[in-house]
Design a protein around this motif. Structure first.
Motif, PDB file in Angstrom:
ATOM      1  N   ARG A  99      38.849  37.610  39.479  1.00  0.00           N
ATOM      2  CA  ARG A  99      38.896  38.573  39.054  1.00  0.00           C
ATOM      3  C   ARG A  99      38.351  40.428  39.579  1.00  0.00           C
ATOM      4  O   ARG A  99      39.418  41.311  39.531  1.00  0.00           O
ATOM      5  N   LEU A 100      37.250  40.443  40.213  1.00  0.00           N
ATOM      6  CA  LEU A 100      36.800  41.084  40.972  1.00  0.00           C
ATOM      7  C   LEU A 100      37.716  41.708  42.369  1.00  0.00           C
ATOM      8  O   LEU A 100      37.740  42.721  42.921  1.00  0.00           O
ATOM      9  N   ALA A 101      38.511  40.320  42.130  1.00  0.00           N
ATOM     10  CA  ALA A 101      39.675  40.250  43.425  1.00  0.00           C
ATOM     11  C   ALA A 101      40.704  41.054  44.311  1.00  0.00           C
ATOM     12  O   ALA A 101      41.360  40.895  44.255  1.00  0.00           O
ATOM     13  N   VAL A 106      36.438  39.591  48.208  1.00  0.00           N
ATOM     14  CA  VAL A 106      35.075  39.620  47.612  1.00  0.00           C
ATOM     15  C   VAL A 106      34.324  37.481  47.943  1.00  0.00           C
ATOM     16  O   VAL A 106      34.905  37.237  48.267  1.00  0.00           O
ATOM     17  N   TYR A 107      33.247  37.898  48.142  1.00  0.00           N
ATOM     18  CA  TYR A 107      32.687  36.523  48.683  1.00  0.00           C
ATOM     19  C   TYR A 107      31.149  36.197  47.776  1.00  0.00           C
ATOM     20  O   TYR A 107      30.359  37.462  46.978  1.00  0.00           O
ATOM     21  N   ALA A 108      30.810  35.419  48.039  1.00  0.00           N
ATOM     22  CA  ALA A 108      29.201  34.790  47.500  1.00  0.00           C
ATOM     23  C   ALA A 108      29.209  33.931  47.817  1.00  0.00           C
ATOM     24  O   ALA A 108      29.591  32.963  48.952  1.00  0.00           O
ATOM     25  N   ASP A 320      36.397  38.238  32.081  1.00  0.00           N
ATOM     26  CA  ASP A 320      37.109  39.421  31.512  1.00  0.00           C
ATOM     27  C   ASP A 320      36.895  40.249  31.111  1.00  0.00           C
ATOM     28  O   ASP A 320      36.869  41.423  31.252  1.00  0.00           O
ATOM     29  N   ARG A 321      35.627  40.076  29.819  1.00  0.00           N
ATOM     30  CA  ARG A 321      34.739  41.171  29.855  1.00  0.00           C
ATOM     31  C   ARG A 321      34.109  41.497  30.733  1.00  0.00           C
ATOM     32  O   ARG A 321      33.686  43.059  30.815  1.00  0.00           O
TER      33      ARG A 321
END
Length: 341
Positions: A99-101, A106-108, A320-321
């Motif tokens: 959702r942030l990509a 985005v990497y973790a 989502d929130r």
């Protein structure tokens, strides 16, 4: 009168001796049973088969497990690196990261000793910071934003303090970057002698092994921190269990748990000179809104977001929130771009 006093004293001493013998016997039996349990576990280990996405990089000499979510609509935004907290793995970001990509890569990654990264000490803030810097280097990232969850906030802020030019900004999510234990916030707190005792072999390994062998304790623990939206099916629970059931997983966890929890001091946080943001969950008992505001004051930032009614693992239970609250913070951090002087 003296004879009576001597008699009373003798009865007391005999009672204490009997109590001591009973206590020693109980301790010996408990330790023996713990040792037998571990021996049985070696003969009948539990194997969890679960698909784990991602790849491995060499991050400052540590074989580090990384996952990547490419930007859906690349827009030149700084990449985002996600740092898990205590006893967490990349799985904790598995629902939030996509959702942030939307407009950024985005990497973790799994912090050393956890997840599917090498169980390789030392388990210190300096070593964890080296690993994060190594991840950024190995992935060839240019000044990413780093978001640390819970205790991962300490690692993110530590890199910002050490090398402000290496990051665009930091988000402290559900954690303030300081140790959770110890009344003196000016220094890293210890967990006390009891915690050290409970993590020593064979008792510590036996207890943790007994817990992770079974799904239900993990299911209940995660649900209590995550809320009603949290995935608690067998496959999701196995994603939590799997790292601890790998060779050396329990030993690494206990080695970390025996040490004082990592963290910066309040004064160190005041010295951070990169743009920062703070995120908290309304029903998070370990990091509430009051603490979030205090953290923001130390970090000299007005970017503070709270998710009412959410819990510590809201990023997994209510992605989502959380994304709706964090995305504007990421945009604001990128807009500031240049580290503060």
């Amino acid at each position: 009168m003296r004879r009576r006093e001597v008699g009373v004293r003798g009865r007391v001493l005999r009672g204490l001796r009997r109590t001591g013998i009973v206590l020693v016997t109980v301790v010996v039996v408990v330790l023996a049973l713990a040792g037998l349990y571990l021996a049985w576990d070696d003969l009948a280990p539990v194997h969890v088969t679960t698909a784990v996405p991602g790849f491995t990089v060499d991050a400052a000499g540590v074989a580090t497990h990384v996952e990547r979510w490419p930007a859906v609509h690349p827009s030149g935004q700084p990449p985002l690196v996600l740092v898990p907290g205590f006893a967490e793995s990349t799985y904790v970001f598995s629902r939030l990261a996509p959702r942030l990509a939307e407009d950024r890569d985005v990497y973790a990654y799994d912090v050393r000793g956890y997840g599917f990264t090498a169980h390789q000490g030392p388990y210190t803030l300096a070593a964890d910071t080296d690993q994060l810097a190594g991840v950024v280097s190995a992935l060839h990232l240019t000044r990413p934003i780093v978001m640390g969850h819970s205790l991962g906030a300490a690692i993110a802020l530590s890199l910002a303090l050490r090398d402000p030019g290496s990051v665009t900004g930091v988000v402290a999510a559900n954690g303030d970057g300081t140790p959770y234990f110890g009344a003196d916030r000016s220094a890293s707190g210890g967990g006390g002698g009891l915690r050290t005792l409970l993590t020593l072999p064979p008792l510590g390994p036996a207890v943790v092994t007994a817990v992770v062998r079974h799904r239900d304790p993990i299911r209940r623990l995660v649900a209590s921190q995550c809320g009603p939206g949290c995935p608690t099916d067998d496959r999701a629970v196995d994603r939590w269990r799997a790292p601890f059931l790998t060779p050396g997983g329990v030993s690494a966890f206990l080695a970390i748990a025996r040490q004082p929890l990592i963290g910066l001091t309040d004064d160190q946080e005041r010295q951070v000179r990169v743009p920062t943001a703070v995120f908290s969950s309304g029903d998070d008992r370990s990091f509430d809104h009051t603490q979030a505001v205090a953290t923001a004051a130390r970090l000299h930032t007005g970017l503070v977001a709270e998710l009412p009614g959410a819990r510590h693992l809201a990023l997994l239970g209510e992605p989502d929130r959380v994304a709706a609250a964090v995305a504007p913070q990421l945009t604001a951090l990128a807009a500031q771009a240049t580290p503060r002087r």
